[in-house]
Design an enzyme around this catalytic site. Structure first.
Site, PDB file in Angstrom:
ATOM      1  N   ARG A 145      34.282  48.144  40.617  1.00  0.00           N
ATOM      2  CA  ARG A 145      35.711  48.319  40.879  1.00  0.00           C
ATOM      3  C   ARG A 145      36.214  47.169  41.709  1.00  0.00           C
ATOM      4  NH1 ARG A 145      38.485  53.166  44.101  1.00  0.00           N
ATOM      5  NH2 ARG A 145      37.782  51.932  45.886  1.00  0.00           N
ATOM      6  N   CYS A 146      37.493  46.816  41.579  1.00  0.00           N
ATOM      7  CA  CYS A 146      38.046  45.718  42.374  1.00  0.00           C
ATOM      8  C   CYS A 146      37.801  46.008  43.848  1.00  0.00           C
ATOM      9  CB  CYS A 146      39.527  45.527  42.078  1.00  0.00           C
ATOM     10  SG  CYS A 146      40.668  46.584  42.983  1.00  0.00           S
ATOM     11  N   PRO A 147      37.574  45.009  44.682  1.00  0.00           N
ATOM     12  CA  PRO A 147      37.491  43.574  44.408  1.00  0.00           C
ATOM     13  C   PRO A 147      36.109  43.035  44.062  1.00  0.00           C
ATOM     14  CG  PRO A 147      37.404  43.933  46.771  1.00  0.00           C
ATOM     15  CD  PRO A 147      37.456  45.284  46.139  1.00  0.00           C
TER      16      PRO A 147
END
Lengths: 331, 74
Positions: B13-15
């Protein structure tokens, strides 16, 4: 200012013929005149919405014929993008890195023009042109006048610290607007709205405008102080808000290598409530389309709203908190 | 496709995809290219913003596949 008595007074319906109803109608007209005055339009053109977001549909669809081109921008609110999506002949205008709409003039189109953006504080610097123009003034409120050739416009009471649950929709008499909802009368808005909320919103806008005169400079100074501190003390920050802020109460910045939701929660734990445009944020699964449209970093984003009542101590505390939380999350 | 190293950030998942990219390229010489695989929706805008902010290069090859090239010692 006591809200409760207003609601008690305003409980009965205002469209009947009784003396109480007539009295309420007068109060409503006064409230509407107050609000219209601050928004720079004639009271007769202004209508009250009990559901603000309905105004996007009314304002755009009421100008649009089935085969006409609808132009919206990549930074428009989801409500506007959804309308463009559902219309067969739409165009999404891109924006510059500074968030300025790259307006591709079409004299036959209906243009949805976002006067200001509520995430980044960007205000459009050019004048729009089209056959008809819907102006989204939900982020600019009483701060800015409408562009001169507006056809329909929408404001949100919350913008001037008024109550939630009430919005304001204007139709210019020279426009081509007709009510897009099925109707058997000549009403502009579908139903009646709360007189209590309307009066509260009028009181709020009066108060807000007076405060803004006094506080505008202070807010700009706080904005510059926050931006200066963060630029100096934290590396790898991407600011979405322009350097010369046109709506200084808003400041949006993204921190590289930081999870936006974690940053939000870390700041909350230290007593600071901010918003985030990151996808790594429980409220959204997608990153902010506004930031993405501008080519800005979407991760690690926080959006600050600087209120009239902010104190220097709060600003100090916030700056230290941001610095500490970002450092901790990057570790 | 030549043997560019692959940074596999699929499922993260970001980042994380951007962190993985930065970490990988940090120790490499200027000019190094790599393929980033990531399915998080923020990857496309953020790898591009990362490249701009750190003076490196990125381009999207496919929906979940990006070419990155080190062009500076960031």
């Amino acid at each position: 200012m006591a809200i409760a008595p207003i609601f008690e007074q305003a409980w009965p319906g205002y469209s009947k013929l009784s003396p109480e109803a007539r009295g309420l109608a007068i109060l409503r007209n006064e409230a509407l005149a107050t609000i219209a005055g601050h928004l720079g339009i004639e009271p007769e053109w202004l209508h009250v919405l009990g559901e603000t977001n309905l105004g996007f549909y009314l304002g755009i669809q009421g100008l649009l014929s089935p085969t006409q081109l609808l132009q919206v921008s990549a930074v428009d609110r989801q409500e506007v993008l959804a309308i463009a999506d559902s219309h067969s002949h739409s165009e999404i205008l891109s924006v510059s890195h500074e968030g300025q709409i790259l307006h591709n003039l079409n004299q036959e189109a209906v243009l949805a023009w976002q006067l200001g953006n509520g995430e980044t504080g960007v205000v459009q610097q050019s004048a729009p042109t089209a056959k008809s123009i819907f102006v989204d003034a939900t982020a600019t409120g009483a701060r800015l006048a409408l562009p001169t050739n507006w056809s329909t416009a929408l404001w949100d009471s919350r913008n001037w610290a008024g109550p939630e649950g009430i919005g304001f929709f204007a139709v210019h008499p020279n426009s081509d607007w007709r009510n897009p909802l099925p109707h058997n009368d000549n009403r502009t808005v579908p139903g009646e709205s709360s007189t209590g909320l309307l009066i509260a919103s009028a009181l709020a806008i009066d108060s807000w405008v007076a405060d803004e005169k006094i506080q505008a400079d202070m807010i700009l100074q706080v904005h510059r102080r926050i931006r200066g501190y963060i630029s100096e003390r934290i590396s790898d920050v991407d600011f979405a808000t322009p350097e010369n802020p046109t709506m200084p109460h808003l400041l949006s910045m993204s921190f590289l290598y930081v999870d936006g939701e974690q940053l939000l929660n870390a700041l909350l734990a230290k007593g600071f409530a901010v918003d985030s445009g990151s996808a790594c944020n429980a409220a959204n699964l997608e990153p902010s389309h506004v930031l993405a449209a501008m080519g800005k970093l979407t991760q690690g984003n926080i959006r600050l709203t600087i209120h009239h009542t902010v104190t220097p101590e709060e600003v100090d505390g916030l700056l230290v908190a941001i610095e500490e939380c970002v450092a901790a999350l990057r570790d | 496709m030549t043997d560019r190293p692959v940074i596999d950030s699929l499922g993260t998942r970001c980042p994380q995809p951007i962190i993985d990219t930065a970490r990988f390229l940090r120790d490499q010489p200027i000019g190094t290219e790599a393929i980033l695989l990531a399915d998080d929706p923020a990857t496309a805008p953020d790898i591009s913003a990362w490249a701009r902010m750190t003076h490196n290069h990125s381009e999207q090859l496919e929906p979940m596949k990006f070419l990155v090239r080190k062009e500076s010692d960031y």
